[in-house]
Design a protein around this motif. Structure first.
Motif, PDB file in Angstrom:
ATOM      1  N   PRO A 126      56.338  32.324  66.635  1.00 55.40           N
ATOM      2  CA  PRO A 126      55.129  31.892  67.356  1.00 55.40           C
ATOM      3  C   PRO A 126      55.352  31.213  68.695  1.00 55.40           C
ATOM      4  CG  PRO A 126      55.590  30.426  65.503  1.00 55.40           C
ATOM      5  CD  PRO A 126      56.561  31.565  65.400  1.00 55.40           C
ATOM      6  N   GLN A 127      56.473  30.534  68.901  1.00 54.13           N
ATOM      7  CA  GLN A 127      56.638  29.744  70.126  1.00 54.13           C
ATOM      8  C   GLN A 127      56.445  30.528  71.431  1.00 54.13           C
ATOM      9  OE1 GLN A 127      58.628  28.631  67.482  1.00 54.13           O
ATOM     10  NE2 GLN A 127      57.561  26.686  67.377  1.00 54.13           N
ATOM     11  N   PRO A 128      56.945  31.765  71.534  1.00 56.69           N
ATOM     12  CA  PRO A 128      56.831  32.467  72.821  1.00 56.69           C
ATOM     13  C   PRO A 128      55.422  32.918  73.194  1.00 56.69           C
ATOM     14  CG  PRO A 128      58.679  33.301  71.537  1.00 56.69           C
ATOM     15  CD  PRO A 128      57.862  32.460  70.628  1.00 56.69           C
ATOM     16  N   TRP A 129      54.453  32.820  72.266  1.00 49.62           N
ATOM     17  CA  TRP A 129      53.108  33.252  72.622  1.00 49.62           C
ATOM     18  C   TRP A 129      52.438  32.203  73.499  1.00 49.62           C
ATOM     19  CZ3 TRP A 129      47.751  32.697  70.469  1.00 49.62           C
ATOM     20  CH2 TRP A 129      46.896  33.678  70.998  1.00 49.62           C
ATOM     21  N   TYR A 171      53.497  36.972  76.134  1.00 52.82           N
ATOM     22  CA  TYR A 171      54.518  36.602  75.160  1.00 52.82           C
ATOM     23  C   TYR A 171      55.868  36.601  75.872  1.00 52.82           C
ATOM     24  CZ  TYR A 171      56.948  36.550  70.622  1.00 52.82           C
ATOM     25  OH  TYR A 171      57.722  36.218  69.538  1.00 52.82           O
ATOM     26  N   GLY A 172      56.562  35.464  75.829  1.00 54.67           N
ATOM     27  CA  GLY A 172      57.861  35.380  76.474  1.00 54.67           C
ATOM     28  C   GLY A 172      57.740  35.531  77.984  1.00 54.67           C
ATOM     29  N   ALA A 173      58.738  36.135  78.591  1.00 54.59           N
ATOM     30  CA  ALA A 173      58.759  36.329  80.049  1.00 54.59           C
ATOM     31  C   ALA A 173      58.046  37.630  80.397  1.00 54.59           C
ATOM     32  CB  ALA A 173      60.203  36.340  80.543  1.00 54.59           C
ATOM     33  N   THR A 182      56.188  23.676  70.023  1.00 51.71           N
ATOM     34  CA  THR A 182      55.490  24.819  70.599  1.00 51.71           C
ATOM     35  C   THR A 182      54.941  24.482  71.977  1.00 51.71           C
ATOM     36  OG1 THR A 182      54.895  25.594  68.384  1.00 51.71           O
ATOM     37  CG2 THR A 182      53.632  26.495  70.231  1.00 51.71           C
ATOM     38  N   ALA A 183      54.369  23.300  72.113  1.00 50.34           N
ATOM     39  CA  ALA A 183      53.806  22.883  73.397  1.00 50.34           C
ATOM     40  C   ALA A 183      54.890  22.797  74.469  1.00 50.34           C
ATOM     41  CB  ALA A 183      53.104  21.530  73.243  1.00 50.34           C
ATOM     42  N   LYS A 184      55.995  22.188  74.132  1.00 41.36           N
ATOM     43  CA  LYS A 184      57.086  22.030  75.098  1.00 41.36           C
ATOM     44  C   LYS A 184      57.587  23.403  75.568  1.00 41.36           C
ATOM     45  CE  LYS A 184      59.979  18.803  74.055  1.00 41.36           C
ATOM     46  NZ  LYS A 184      61.097  18.039  73.449  1.00 41.36           N
ATOM     47  N   TYR A 185      57.721  24.325  74.626  1.00 39.81           N
ATOM     48  CA  TYR A 185      58.223  25.655  74.983  1.00 39.81           C
ATOM     49  C   TYR A 185      57.182  26.441  75.781  1.00 39.81           C
ATOM     50  CZ  TYR A 185      61.006  29.900  74.520  1.00 39.81           C
ATOM     51  OH  TYR A 185      61.764  31.007  74.784  1.00 39.81           O
ATOM     52  N   SER A 186      55.900  26.232  75.481  1.00 39.09           N
ATOM     53  CA  SER A 186      54.839  26.940  76.209  1.00 39.09           C
ATOM     54  C   SER A 186      54.864  26.601  77.691  1.00 39.09           C
ATOM     55  CB  SER A 186      53.470  26.578  75.615  1.00 39.09           C
ATOM     56  OG  SER A 186      53.329  27.073  74.305  1.00 39.09           O
TER      57      SER A 186
END
Length: 295
Positions: free
Chosen positions: A275-278, A119-121, A64-68
């Protein structure tokens, strides 16, 4: 001043590069930030442990951190590209889903309150909606660096987005809705408690912005939830969800609370589903649960 103009010079250089190379550079910068930013990695961990429990897996936290961080840099990239490319060029990688819910509100000549999230782009999503479906008015938070603030706002203006500063934003938003226009508000931000009502957000009693519910009631506006989704971080879908129809009884205070909870239920469901895109880097609960960030 020197720093800002140096940034503009770097921007011009980056925009001369092939799109794929430029995107690769920003993804690398996101990975670099993930590796070196102890402060924000800590915030992500604190948020995830607060919502999922202290025993949430380390693998989930790191993923999650990496994607954030990656999303943060890609959002900045889209802000930059929006200043240089025609909106038609940017739109090639974006599609709409369930846009009939917007067209229905337009046919009824009703003002629209779009509710959305970090959230996301999200920068890309707002630009597409405002350019192709309904010009938007948004609220921005005043920045310490005025030059960079103007830079950001000029990018958004390319997409017909109007904006009002958070302090005193109500007057501008009221005028927009009174004229039958549309506003878009982020409902996941941490704001002054006077502007909130306590509802359940991600399983936690949380002060949530009630402005959207108040505006919808006052102007008989349509509340339309919207998020931008992707499966490859290269092509995107702006998804409109079914309009939220809040109650309207003689008890205005309770109606606003119920309406706010309905909006929050939608967002909670979408975040828990994926949850990752938040934007987990944000200290969302610093007013309601300050102890979360004192670990």
């Amino acid at each position: 001043m020197i720093g800002f103009y140096s940034f503009l010079f770097l921007e011009k250089f980056l925009m001369l590069l092939p799109k794929n190379l430029r995107r690769t550079i920003f993804i690398f910068l996101g990975y670099f930030a993930y590796k070196v930013s102890k402060r924000y990695n800590k915030v992500i961990r604190q948020n995830l442990q607060f919502i999922y429990g202290e025993n949430v897996s380390e693998a989930f936290i790191q993923k999650t951190a990496k994607y954030s961080f990656k999303l943060l840099l890609l959002n900045f990239l889209y802000t930059m590209e929006n200043r240089y490319y025609p909106i038609e060029e940017i739109a090639k990688k974006v599609s709409f889903e369930n846009e009939d819910v917007v067209k229905k509100a337009q046919e009824q000549n009703r003002p629209i309150v779009f509710i959305t999230s970090h959230y996301g782009a999200w920068e890309l999503g707002g630009a597409m909606i405002s350019s192709y479906l309904e010009p938007l008015m948004i609220v921005f938070k005043k920045m310490k660096n005025k030059r960079f603030q103007n830079y950001l706002l000029s990018s958004r203006a390319q997409s017909k987005i109007q904006y009002v500063e958070r302090a005193g934003a109500t007057r501008g938003l009221l005028k927009q809705l009174r004229s039958g226009g549309a506003i878009a508000l982020l409902i996941d931000t941490n704001v002054n408690k006077k502007q909130t009502v306590t509802v359940d957000f991600l399983g936690k009693p949380t002060g949530q912005i009630k402005t959207t519910a108040y505006f919808a009631r006052k102007f008989d506006a349509v509340i339309i939830p919207v998020l931008i989704h992707t499966t490859d971080d290269a092509t995107y879908t702006v998804k409109f969800y079914d309009a939220i129809t809040p109650p309207k009884t003689d008890d205005e205070k309770e109606d606003i609370k119920v309406s706010t909870q309905m909006q929050t239920d939608w967002l909670s469901q979408e975040i828990l589903k994926s949850p990752q895109p938040w934007f987990w880097l944000h200290r969302r609960w610093k007013n309601d649960y300050p102890e979360v960030y004192k670990k």
